[in-house]
Design a protein around this motif. Structure first.
Motif, PDB file in Angstrom:
ATOM      1  N   TYR A 123       2.967   4.015 -17.755  1.00 42.55           N
ATOM      2  CA  TYR A 123       2.987   5.373 -16.744  1.00 42.55           C
ATOM      3  C   TYR A 123       3.907   5.341 -15.792  1.00 42.55           C
ATOM      4  O   TYR A 123       4.090   6.028 -14.763  1.00 42.55           O
ATOM      5  CB  TYR A 123       1.525   5.468 -16.038  1.00 42.55           C
ATOM      6  N   ASN A 124       5.120   4.387 -16.033  1.00 41.24           N
ATOM      7  CA  ASN A 124       6.325   4.198 -15.361  1.00 41.24           C
ATOM      8  C   ASN A 124       5.888   4.037 -13.628  1.00 41.24           C
ATOM      9  O   ASN A 124       6.411   4.707 -12.770  1.00 41.24           O
ATOM     10  CB  ASN A 124       7.149   5.429 -15.188  1.00 41.24           C
ATOM     11  N   TYR A 125       4.667   3.212 -13.501  1.00 42.14           N
ATOM     12  CA  TYR A 125       4.548   3.022 -11.950  1.00 42.14           C
ATOM     13  C   TYR A 125       5.568   1.929 -11.555  1.00 42.14           C
ATOM     14  O   TYR A 125       5.987   1.103 -12.212  1.00 42.14           O
ATOM     15  CB  TYR A 125       3.214   2.161 -12.114  1.00 42.14           C
ATOM     16  N   ASN A 126       5.853   2.142 -10.161  1.00 42.06           N
ATOM     17  CA  ASN A 126       6.863   1.186  -9.506  1.00 42.06           C
ATOM     18  C   ASN A 126       5.979   0.572  -8.320  1.00 42.06           C
ATOM     19  O   ASN A 126       5.073   0.969  -7.855  1.00 42.06           O
ATOM     20  CB  ASN A 126       7.968   2.027  -9.130  1.00 42.06           C
ATOM     21  N   ARG A 127       6.639  -0.611  -8.036  1.00 46.59           N
ATOM     22  CA  ARG A 127       6.120  -1.292  -6.805  1.00 46.59           C
ATOM     23  C   ARG A 127       6.472  -0.557  -5.764  1.00 46.59           C
ATOM     24  O   ARG A 127       7.695  -0.129  -5.333  1.00 46.59           O
ATOM     25  CB  ARG A 127       6.736  -2.778  -6.845  1.00 46.59           C
ATOM     26  N   PRO A 128       5.563  -0.298  -4.649  1.00 49.01           N
ATOM     27  CA  PRO A 128       5.811   0.456  -3.650  1.00 49.01           C
ATOM     28  C   PRO A 128       6.839  -0.240  -2.541  1.00 49.01           C
ATOM     29  O   PRO A 128       6.674  -1.732  -2.626  1.00 49.01           O
ATOM     30  CB  PRO A 128       4.503   0.664  -2.703  1.00 49.01           C
ATOM     31  N   SER A 129       7.428   0.452  -1.832  1.00 54.86           N
ATOM     32  CA  SER A 129       8.573  -0.083  -0.822  1.00 54.86           C
ATOM     33  C   SER A 129       7.746  -0.221   0.442  1.00 54.86           C
ATOM     34  O   SER A 129       7.407   0.819   0.896  1.00 54.86           O
ATOM     35  CB  SER A 129       9.963   0.539  -0.861  1.00 54.86           C
ATOM     36  N   PHE A 130       8.093  -1.016   1.200  1.00 57.19           N
ATOM     37  CA  PHE A 130       7.293  -1.094   2.329  1.00 57.19           C
ATOM     38  C   PHE A 130       8.372  -1.081   3.602  1.00 57.19           C
ATOM     39  O   PHE A 130       9.553  -1.740   3.468  1.00 57.19           O
ATOM     40  CB  PHE A 130       6.406  -2.427   2.663  1.00 57.19           C
ATOM     41  N   THR A 131       7.965  -0.428   4.659  1.00 52.26           N
ATOM     42  CA  THR A 131       9.037  -0.689   5.838  1.00 52.26           C
ATOM     43  C   THR A 131       8.306  -0.703   7.190  1.00 52.26           C
ATOM     44  O   THR A 131       7.028  -0.507   7.288  1.00 52.26           O
ATOM     45  CB  THR A 131       9.621   0.764   5.865  1.00 52.26           C
ATOM     46  N   THR A 132       9.079  -1.187   8.258  1.00 53.39           N
ATOM     47  CA  THR A 132       8.298  -1.257   9.423  1.00 53.39           C
ATOM     48  C   THR A 132       8.425   0.131  10.356  1.00 53.39           C
ATOM     49  O   THR A 132       7.862   0.029  11.299  1.00 53.39           O
ATOM     50  CB  THR A 132       9.045  -2.602  10.171  1.00 53.39           C
ATOM     51  N   ASN A 156       7.408   3.761  11.260  1.00 54.09           N
ATOM     52  CA  ASN A 156       6.110   4.367  11.355  1.00 54.09           C
ATOM     53  C   ASN A 156       6.183   5.455  10.755  1.00 54.09           C
ATOM     54  O   ASN A 156       5.848   6.894  11.045  1.00 54.09           O
ATOM     55  CB  ASN A 156       5.824   4.559  12.863  1.00 54.09           C
ATOM     56  N   ILE A 157       6.398   5.410   9.184  1.00 51.93           N
ATOM     57  CA  ILE A 157       6.570   6.789   8.468  1.00 51.93           C
ATOM     58  C   ILE A 157       5.980   6.612   7.127  1.00 51.93           C
ATOM     59  O   ILE A 157       5.633   5.323   6.720  1.00 51.93           O
ATOM     60  CB  ILE A 157       8.143   7.294   8.028  1.00 51.93           C
ATOM     61  N   ILE A 158       5.354   7.535   6.362  1.00 50.05           N
ATOM     62  CA  ILE A 158       4.735   7.305   5.186  1.00 50.05           C
ATOM     63  C   ILE A 158       5.515   8.429   4.100  1.00 50.05           C
ATOM     64  O   ILE A 158       5.618   9.670   4.444  1.00 50.05           O
ATOM     65  CB  ILE A 158       3.531   7.683   4.974  1.00 50.05           C
ATOM     66  N   TYR A 159       6.133   7.926   3.237  1.00 48.04           N
ATOM     67  CA  TYR A 159       7.096   8.970   2.164  1.00 48.04           C
ATOM     68  C   TYR A 159       6.356   8.697   0.929  1.00 48.04           C
ATOM     69  O   TYR A 159       6.358   7.495   0.302  1.00 48.04           O
ATOM     70  CB  TYR A 159       8.476   8.500   2.383  1.00 48.04           C
ATOM     71  N   ILE A 160       5.851   9.879   0.381  1.00 49.33           N
ATOM     72  CA  ILE A 160       5.357   9.499  -0.951  1.00 49.33           C
ATOM     73  C   ILE A 160       6.412  10.522  -1.981  1.00 49.33           C
ATOM     74  O   ILE A 160       6.358  11.708  -1.701  1.00 49.33           O
ATOM     75  CB  ILE A 160       3.947  10.152  -1.078  1.00 49.33           C
ATOM     76  N   SER A 161       6.749   9.994  -2.977  1.00 45.80           N
ATOM     77  CA  SER A 161       7.657  10.772  -3.808  1.00 45.80           C
ATOM     78  C   SER A 161       6.969  10.935  -5.228  1.00 45.80           C
ATOM     79  O   SER A 161       6.245  10.215  -5.944  1.00 45.80           O
ATOM     80  CB  SER A 161       8.692  10.062  -4.344  1.00 45.80           C
ATOM     81  N   ASN A 162       6.657  12.240  -5.573  1.00 47.91           N
ATOM     82  CA  ASN A 162       5.893  12.623  -6.823  1.00 47.91           C
ATOM     83  C   ASN A 162       4.413  12.036  -6.807  1.00 47.91           C
ATOM     84  O   ASN A 162       3.979  11.802  -7.714  1.00 47.91           O
ATOM     85  CB  ASN A 162       6.654  12.118  -8.196  1.00 47.91           C
ATOM     86  N   GLY A 163       3.831  12.243  -5.403  1.00 46.91           N
ATOM     87  CA  GLY A 163       2.736  11.630  -5.341  1.00 46.91           C
ATOM     88  C   GLY A 163       1.517  12.645  -5.562  1.00 46.91           C
ATOM     89  O   GLY A 163       1.510  13.889  -5.784  1.00 46.91           O
TER      90      GLY A 163
END
Length: 152
Positions: free
Chosen positions: A134-143, A145-152
């Motif tokens: 299903y072409n899942y990718n590991r999520p990228s984490f950041t410090t 204070n945002i949430i960005y979801i691509s093709n979610g």
């Protein structure tokens, strides 16, 4: 010896038959607990008592529908030399089983962990196959204070 016992006893039987010219056939057989026996085929026309008396070396043991069983010096020698081999084989098998059980018990902790480890590995393999399919990718984490979801 036990695996080749029939062939061995056939050879002994042929040697014994040569010694007793008045017999048409005989077999040397082994019975656990009874030992080695000479089995003479029972023929309807013979008088069993006269037959027993005709070969003084033969000691009557028992009779079945088809054979009369005897001991003689040869079977006595086989009994002395080999003894009750069936019981010795059973004793050796039991000793091997006890040793094997003791050896396995030394590794009980490791053997108990194996199914747990294999279950975890199975789960990880299933998840990796699903991620690939299903072409899942590991999520990228950041410090940040945002949430960005691509093709979610």
């Amino acid at each position: 010896l036990y695996a080749g016992l029939d062939d061995f006893l056939d050879v002994i039987g042929k040697e014994e038959l040569r010694k007793y010219q008045n017999l048409k056939a005989l077999r040397v057989i082994y019975y656990p607990q009874l030992g080695f026996q000479i089995a003479v085929p029972l023929q309807n026309e013979i008088d069993i008592d006269k037959f027993i008396d005709s070969i003084p070396e033969f000691r009557f043991q028992f009779q079945t529908k088809s054979f009369v069983h005897f001991k003689n010096p040869c079977t006595d020698d086989l009994d002395r030399h080999f003894g009750d081999i069936h019981h010795r084989i059973v004793d050796i098998e039991a000793m091997i089983a006890r040793r094997l059980a003791a050896a396995v018990l030394e590794y009980t902790a490791s053997l108990i962990k194996i199914p747990q480890i294999l279950s975890e590995l199975d789960c990880l393999v299933a998840l990796s196959l699903a991620a690939k399919e299903y072409n899942y990718n590991r999520p990228s984490f950041t410090t940040d204070n945002i949430i960005y979801i691509s093709n979610g």
